[in-house]
Design a protein around this motif. Structure first.
Motif, PDB file in Angstrom:
ATOM      1  N   VAL A  87       3.374   7.602   6.965  1.00 49.98           N
ATOM      2  CA  VAL A  87       2.008   8.048   6.748  1.00 49.98           C
ATOM      3  C   VAL A  87       1.384   7.167   5.677  1.00 49.98           C
ATOM      4  O   VAL A  87       1.944   6.996   4.591  1.00 49.98           O
ATOM      5  CB  VAL A  87       1.972   9.528   6.283  1.00 49.98           C
ATOM      6  CG1 VAL A  87       0.547   9.969   6.033  1.00 49.98           C
ATOM      7  CG2 VAL A  87       2.641  10.426   7.310  1.00 49.98           C
ATOM      8  N   TYR A  88       0.254   6.556   6.020  1.00 55.48           N
ATOM      9  CA  TYR A  88      -0.410   5.683   5.058  1.00 55.48           C
ATOM     10  C   TYR A  88      -1.898   5.975   5.118  1.00 55.48           C
ATOM     11  O   TYR A  88      -2.439   6.391   6.140  1.00 55.48           O
ATOM     12  CB  TYR A  88      -0.124   4.210   5.341  1.00 55.48           C
ATOM     13  CG  TYR A  88      -0.090   3.840   6.802  1.00 55.48           C
ATOM     14  CD1 TYR A  88      -1.225   3.358   7.442  1.00 55.48           C
ATOM     15  CD2 TYR A  88       1.080   3.975   7.542  1.00 55.48           C
ATOM     16  CE1 TYR A  88      -1.201   3.006   8.774  1.00 55.48           C
ATOM     17  CE2 TYR A  88       1.106   3.641   8.890  1.00 55.48           C
ATOM     18  CZ  TYR A  88      -0.028   3.157   9.500  1.00 55.48           C
ATOM     19  OH  TYR A  88      -0.003   2.833  10.834  1.00 55.48           O
ATOM     20  N   TYR A  89      -2.565   5.729   4.014  1.00 48.21           N
ATOM     21  CA  TYR A  89      -3.978   6.116   3.925  1.00 48.21           C
ATOM     22  C   TYR A  89      -4.696   5.225   2.939  1.00 48.21           C
ATOM     23  O   TYR A  89      -4.052   4.470   2.201  1.00 48.21           O
ATOM     24  CB  TYR A  89      -4.093   7.581   3.479  1.00 48.21           C
ATOM     25  CG  TYR A  89      -3.232   7.915   2.291  1.00 48.21           C
ATOM     26  CD1 TYR A  89      -3.700   7.725   1.008  1.00 48.21           C
ATOM     27  CD2 TYR A  89      -1.915   8.360   2.469  1.00 48.21           C
ATOM     28  CE1 TYR A  89      -2.902   8.006  -0.084  1.00 48.21           C
ATOM     29  CE2 TYR A  89      -1.111   8.630   1.384  1.00 48.21           C
ATOM     30  CZ  TYR A  89      -1.598   8.455   0.098  1.00 48.21           C
ATOM     31  OH  TYR A  89      -0.804   8.717  -0.973  1.00 48.21           O
ATOM     32  N   THR A 136       0.866  -1.178   0.000  1.00 44.00           N
ATOM     33  CA  THR A 136       0.000   0.000   0.000  1.00 44.00           C
ATOM     34  C   THR A 136       0.902   1.228   0.000  1.00 44.00           C
ATOM     35  O   THR A 136       2.023   1.171   0.522  1.00 44.00           O
ATOM     36  CB  THR A 136      -0.929   0.009   1.230  1.00 44.00           C
ATOM     37  OG1 THR A 136      -1.947   0.996   1.071  1.00 44.00           O
ATOM     38  CG2 THR A 136      -0.170   0.293   2.506  1.00 44.00           C
TER      39      THR A 136
END
Length: 251
Positions: free
Chosen positions: A249-251, A235
Motif C-alpha cells: 500500500v502506497y500513497y 516513498t
C-alpha cells in the motif's frame, strides 16, 4: 538459466546501467520492478540482444547472447518490447504466424500451422483469429502479440510491460495467461512490471532495480516488505496481509 556477469551499459559519465551480476533460474516468472529510470527495460533488451552492452557477458541456457548466431538465438529466447507494437491490416493469425519465422522463413508447414493454432487457443483468441488488429480492443491486441511470442516456441520469453495500457480486468487475465504458460508450457518468463502487487501475486521471483543496479533479488515474500519497497521506490510503502498474500500500500 539466464546469467549476467558484470553487465554494463553507459550512456554518459553520470548515467549507466550496471554493472549487473544476476542469475535468473530456469522456469517460472521473474518480475523486474523498480522506479522509472531504474534500468528494467534496458536490462531486458540487453538480455534479448536488442541492445548492445558496453561490458560484461550474458548467457541464456549456456549460449552467449553476444556471439550466438541470430538464427540460433531466435530458437532459444523471444522478446516483446512495448514500443514495437504496430496496428496494421494483419489478422490475428497472420500476426501470430510471424513467431514461426525463425523456423519457416516465411514458408509455413503443417507443423507451423499447428503451433500457431495452439498459441491462439492458449490465449483464448480462436474466435478472433480472422479479425484484423485494428478491429480489436487494446487487451485483445496485447494477447495477440503475446500469442505471437509464444508461437516462437522458445523456452525463454522476455516481455516488456505487457500490462501497459490494460485495465485491471485485462491485466489480471494477462497475468493468468502468463502464469499458465510458465506452469503448463514450461516457459521461463522474465517480465517488466510497474505494479508491485501483480509481481507479488504472480511472480516466482522479483528483481528490484534502482539507479541501474539490482537492489534486491528473491522470492516475493522477501521483497514485499516495508523496508525493501520503501528503500527501492523512495516513498513510504506499507505491506499488509491480503486475502491471497502480502499487498503493498502506497500513497
Amino acid at each position: 538459466m539466464i546469467t549476467l556477469a558484470e553487465v554494463l551499459k553507459e550512456y554518459s559519465s553520470e548515467v549507466a546501467i550496471g554493472p549487473v551480476d544476476l542469475e535468473i533460474p530456469r522456469g517460472g516468472i521473474t518480475a523486474l520492478v523498480g522506479p522509472n529510470g531504474a534500468g528494467k527495460s534496458t536490462l531486458l533488451t540487453m538480455i534479448g540482444r536488442l541492445m548492445g552492452m558496453d561490458a560484461g557477458t550474458i548467457e541464456i541456457a549456456g549460449y552467449d547472447v553476444a556471439s550466438t548466431a541470430s538464427k540460433d538465438l531466435a530458437k532459444i529466447v523471444s522478446i516483446l518490447r512495448q514500443e514495437n507494437h504496430f496496428i496494421t491490416r494483419l489478422t490475428v493469425r497472420q500476426l501470430v504466424a510471424f513467431g514461426r519465422f525463425p523456423y519457416s522463413k516465411g514458408r509455413l508447414t503443417v507443423a507451423d500451422e499447428k503451433i500457431i493454432s495452439e498459441a491462439i487457443d492458449f490465449l483464448d483468441l480462436d474466435a478472433l483469429e480472422n479479425r484484423y488488429l485494428d478491429q480489436l480492443s487494446g487487451g485483445q491486441r496485447q494477447r495477440a502479440y503475446v500469442a505471437m511470442v509464444l508461437s516462437q516456441d522458445t523456452e525463454y520469453v522476455l516481455l516488456d510491460e505487457p500490462l501497459n495500457n490494460l485495465d485491471m480486468r485485462h491485466s489480471v487475465q494477462m497475468m493468468q495467461h502468463l502464469h499458465r504458460a510458465a506452469e503448463e508450457l514450461g516457459r521461463t518468463i522474465v517480465i517488466v512490471l510497474h505494479d508491485i502487487n501483480f509481481a507479488g501475486h504472480y511472480a516466482d521471483r522479483i528483481c528490484a532495480m534502482k539507479d541501474g543496479r539490482v537492489a534486491e533479488f528473491g522470492p516475493p515474500e522477501e521483497i514485499l516488505t516495508d523496508d525493501v519497497l520503501t528503500r527501492v521506490f523512495d516513498t513510504p510503502v506499507r505491506v499488509i496481509d491480503g486475502p491471497n498474500g502480502p499487498l503493498a500500500v502506497y500513497y
